[in-house]
Write an enzyme that holds these catalytic residues in place. Structure first.
Site, PDB file in Angstrom:
ATOM      1  N   THR A  68       0.771  -1.434   0.036  1.00 30.45           N
ATOM      2  CA  THR A  68      -0.087   0.017   0.074  1.00 30.45           C
ATOM      3  C   THR A  68       0.793   1.377  -0.190  1.00 30.45           C
ATOM      4  O   THR A  68       2.025   1.318   0.568  1.00 30.45           O
ATOM      5  CB  THR A  68      -0.850  -0.092   1.391  1.00 30.45           C
ATOM      6  OG1 THR A  68      -1.471   1.332   1.360  1.00 30.45           O
ATOM      7  CG2 THR A  68      -0.221  -0.352   2.528  1.00 30.45           C
ATOM      8  N   TYR A 102      -1.503   0.498  10.665  1.00 28.35           N
ATOM      9  CA  TYR A 102      -1.680  -0.232   9.407  1.00 28.35           C
ATOM     10  C   TYR A 102      -0.538  -0.113   8.769  1.00 28.35           C
ATOM     11  O   TYR A 102      -0.350  -1.289   8.132  1.00 28.35           O
ATOM     12  CB  TYR A 102      -3.128   0.289   8.761  1.00 28.35           C
ATOM     13  CG  TYR A 102      -3.422  -0.035   7.295  1.00 28.35           C
ATOM     14  CD1 TYR A 102      -3.434  -1.378   7.057  1.00 28.35           C
ATOM     15  CD2 TYR A 102      -3.304   0.663   6.451  1.00 28.35           C
ATOM     16  CE1 TYR A 102      -3.647  -1.772   5.839  1.00 28.35           C
ATOM     17  CE2 TYR A 102      -3.203   0.512   5.001  1.00 28.35           C
ATOM     18  CZ  TYR A 102      -3.554  -1.046   4.761  1.00 28.35           C
ATOM     19  OH  TYR A 102      -3.791  -1.299   3.514  1.00 28.35           O
TER      20      TYR A 102
HETATM   21  P1  NAD Z   1     -10.964  -6.232   1.653  1.00 35.24           P
HETATM   22  O1  NAD Z   1     -10.868  -6.307   3.244  1.00 35.24           O
HETATM   23  O2  NAD Z   1     -12.015  -6.066   1.055  1.00 35.24           O
HETATM   24  O3  NAD Z   1     -10.118  -7.669   1.514  1.00 35.24           O
HETATM   25  C1  NAD Z   1      -9.274  -8.353   2.155  1.00 35.24           C
HETATM   26  C2  NAD Z   1      -9.885  -9.626   2.738  1.00 35.24           C
HETATM   27  O4  NAD Z   1      -8.892 -10.397   3.408  1.00 35.24           O
HETATM   28  C3  NAD Z   1     -11.347  -9.662   3.168  1.00 35.24           C
HETATM   29  O5  NAD Z   1     -12.068 -10.398   2.563  1.00 35.24           O
HETATM   30  C4  NAD Z   1     -10.442 -10.653   4.778  1.00 35.24           C
HETATM   31  O6  NAD Z   1     -11.845 -11.326   5.283  1.00 35.24           O
HETATM   32  C5  NAD Z   1      -9.466 -11.263   4.371  1.00 35.24           C
HETATM   33  N1  NAD Z   1      -8.770 -11.760   5.197  1.00 35.24           N
HETATM   34  C6  NAD Z   1      -8.050 -10.720   6.267  1.00 35.24           C
HETATM   35  N2  NAD Z   1      -7.445 -11.654   7.073  1.00 35.24           N
HETATM   36  C7  NAD Z   1      -7.370 -12.653   6.842  1.00 35.24           C
HETATM   37  C8  NAD Z   1      -6.991 -14.013   7.268  1.00 35.24           C
HETATM   38  N3  NAD Z   1      -6.445 -13.921   8.337  1.00 35.24           N
HETATM   39  N4  NAD Z   1      -7.360 -15.245   6.917  1.00 35.24           N
HETATM   40  C9  NAD Z   1      -7.983 -15.196   5.685  1.00 35.24           C
HETATM   41  N5  NAD Z   1      -8.671 -13.979   5.018  1.00 35.24           N
HETATM   42  C10 NAD Z   1      -8.357 -12.885   5.625  1.00 35.24           C
HETATM   43  O7  NAD Z   1      -9.755  -4.961   1.394  1.00 35.24           O
HETATM   44  P2  NAD Z   1      -9.151  -4.628   0.067  1.00 35.24           P
HETATM   45  O8  NAD Z   1      -9.460  -3.189  -0.257  1.00 35.24           O
HETATM   46  O9  NAD Z   1      -9.609  -5.387  -1.115  1.00 35.24           O
HETATM   47  O10 NAD Z   1      -7.715  -4.738   0.228  1.00 35.24           O
HETATM   48  C11 NAD Z   1      -7.050  -5.940  -0.573  1.00 35.24           C
HETATM   49  C12 NAD Z   1      -5.521  -5.788  -0.221  1.00 35.24           C
HETATM   50  O11 NAD Z   1      -5.061  -4.572  -0.939  1.00 35.24           O
HETATM   51  C13 NAD Z   1      -5.078  -5.676   1.251  1.00 35.24           C
HETATM   52  O12 NAD Z   1      -3.956  -6.465   1.603  1.00 35.24           O
HETATM   53  C14 NAD Z   1      -4.841  -4.171   1.463  1.00 35.24           C
HETATM   54  O13 NAD Z   1      -3.792  -3.845   2.460  1.00 35.24           O
HETATM   55  C15 NAD Z   1      -4.312  -3.743   0.079  1.00 35.24           C
HETATM   56  N6  NAD Z   1      -4.579  -2.389  -0.169  1.00 35.24           N
HETATM   57  C16 NAD Z   1      -5.985  -1.692  -0.657  1.00 35.24           C
HETATM   58  C17 NAD Z   1      -5.997  -0.720  -0.975  1.00 35.24           C
HETATM   59  C18 NAD Z   1      -7.642  -0.084  -1.406  1.00 35.24           C
HETATM   60  O14 NAD Z   1      -7.467   1.232  -1.631  1.00 35.24           O
HETATM   61  N7  NAD Z   1      -8.503  -0.892  -0.961  1.00 35.24           N
HETATM   62  C19 NAD Z   1      -5.049   0.355  -1.114  1.00 35.24           C
HETATM   63  C20 NAD Z   1      -3.812  -0.094  -0.768  1.00 35.24           C
HETATM   64  C21 NAD Z   1      -3.637  -1.425  -0.411  1.00 35.24           C
END
Ligand code: NAD
Length: 332
Positions: free
Chosen positions: A126, A148
């Site tokens: 991120t 985070y």
């Molecule tokens: P999200 O919360 O919608 O998806 C993450 C998923 O991971 C969730 O469904 C959750 O249930 C699952 N999860 C978490 N811990 C877990 C575990 N211990 N075992 C199994 N499953 C688990 O989030 P997102 O927005 O889709 O983000 C996805 C990735 O992208 C993350 O790693 C986040 O840090 C990164 N990210 C997202 C953004 C954004 O703007 N959405 C920006 C930068 C980075």
């Protein structure tokens, strides 16, 4: 290609699963439905791929469950599972550490033992790893200003440790503010659109002049799939190229929805970044990736999706640390 996607029921992960299947790959998805936002939303996220003959879903927790069956013989692992969002990370450090660090290390150990022909391990990181100003290329110093960001950076370092120890074919992607259909309900654009559609007040934290780089979800997914061809060991910014302040976004949403927003100001949130804007020259040069969906079009698509949303807004109570429910375990 046999692909494993962790976080497969989440916002970005569910789109990634669908796109990999569309391209003819065999996919295994892992998600434990961490109830940070409603489990029903995640169930809906994953519904599109659920019946696909080349898809298997594993409702397992990377923190605690055996992972061998889900990841055995994978060609590529896309590691997107995490506890995202900065606000709760100040008070739920155990949960963030467990999901973003411990879970990553368990996954890496399982990969070491069960994926002899792994060609790439893609780690979803991120812009939060950079700090207050995430405005530049991948050589910016990493000084996260939220717990985070600290846990996501720790995840990067863990992956690099395995790169060194077992020659993990690692590629790190640093996403910048991803938006679009299925965006998490805690994220700013989702909250602004929901409030405006329901004619409720929009709460703006800080002065509203904080700026975000914006990446439409299909562009983030395309970058993630192209990362399979990247040279191992590389890190790439993934950003859509159009920056906008909070005020700018609200004004664009007002125009699309055709309603004036009612706003109220609230104190700035600790850990909120002041400016994020990705320099994406490197991913363009290495992988020929470039964003295709502009901010105007992307916001229209998200608004269209939110108009059809029926699930109520989540409560504002902090996320629970409860393990997945029996219901979620029966989803396989
Ligand atoms: P999200 O919360 O919608 O998806 C993450 C998923 O991971 C969730 O469904 C959750 O249930 C699952 N999860 C978490 N811990 C877990 C575990 N211990 N075992 C199994 N499953 C688990 O989030 P997102 O927005 O889709 O983000 C996805 C990735 O992208 C993350 O790693 C986040 O840090 C990164 N990210 C997202 C953004 C954004 O703007 N959405 C920006 C930068 C980075």
């Amino acid at each position: 290609m046999l692909c494993v996607v962790t976080g497969a029921a989440g916002f970005i992960g569910s789109h990634l699963v669908e796109e990999l299947l569309r391209r003819g790959h065999t996919v295994r998805g892992i998600d434990s439905f961490v109830p940070y936002y409603p489990v029903e939303v995640k169930q809906r996220n994953r519904a599109g791929a659920a019946q696909h003959p080349h898809y298997t879903f594993f409702p397992i927790d990377l923190r605690t469950d055996p992972l061998d069956e889900a990841i055995r013989d994978a060609d590529v692992v896309f590691h997107l599972a995490a506890m995202p969002g900065l606000v709760a990370s100040w008070t739920q450090m155990d949960l963030y550490t467990a999901c973003n660090v411990t879970a990553t290390q368990r996954l890496l150990e399982a990969v070491k033992s069960h994926c002899p022909r792994l060609s790439r391990f893609i780690y979803a990181s991120t812009s939060s790893v950079y700090g207050l100003y995430a405005n530049g290329d991948e050589s910016l110093p990493t000084r996260p200003v939220s717990p985070y960001g600290v846990t996501k950076l720790a995840g990067e370092h863990l992956c690099h440790a395995y790169e060194e120890a077992i020659r993990l074919p690692l590629v790190v992607l640093r996403y910048f503010s991803v938006y679009g259909p299925r965006q998490r309900p805690d994220m700013g654009y989702h909250r602004f659109i929901r409030a405006l559609l329901q004619d409720e007040e929009i709460t703006i934290t800080g002065d509203g002049k904080q700026v975000r780089g914006n990446t439409f979800v299909s562009d983030a997914v395309e970058a993630t799939i192209r990362a399979v061809d990247a040279v191992p060991g590389e890190t790439f910014n993934v950003g859509g190229g159009e920056t906008a302040s909070v005020w700018d976004i609200i004004s664009r949403i007002e125009t699309i929805v055709g309603r004036k927003a009612r706003t109220r100001m609230a104190p700035a949130r600790p850990g909120d970044q002041r400016y994020t804007g990705a320099d994406t020259s490197k991913i363009r040069r290495h992988l020929g990736w470039e964003p295709r969906v502009g901010l105007e079009e992307g916001l229209k698509r998200q608004i269209e999706w939110q108009r059809q949303e029926t699930i109520p807004a989540p409560s504002t109570s902090p996320p629970s640390t409860h393990p997945p429910t029996e219901d979620s375990r029966r989803l396989r």
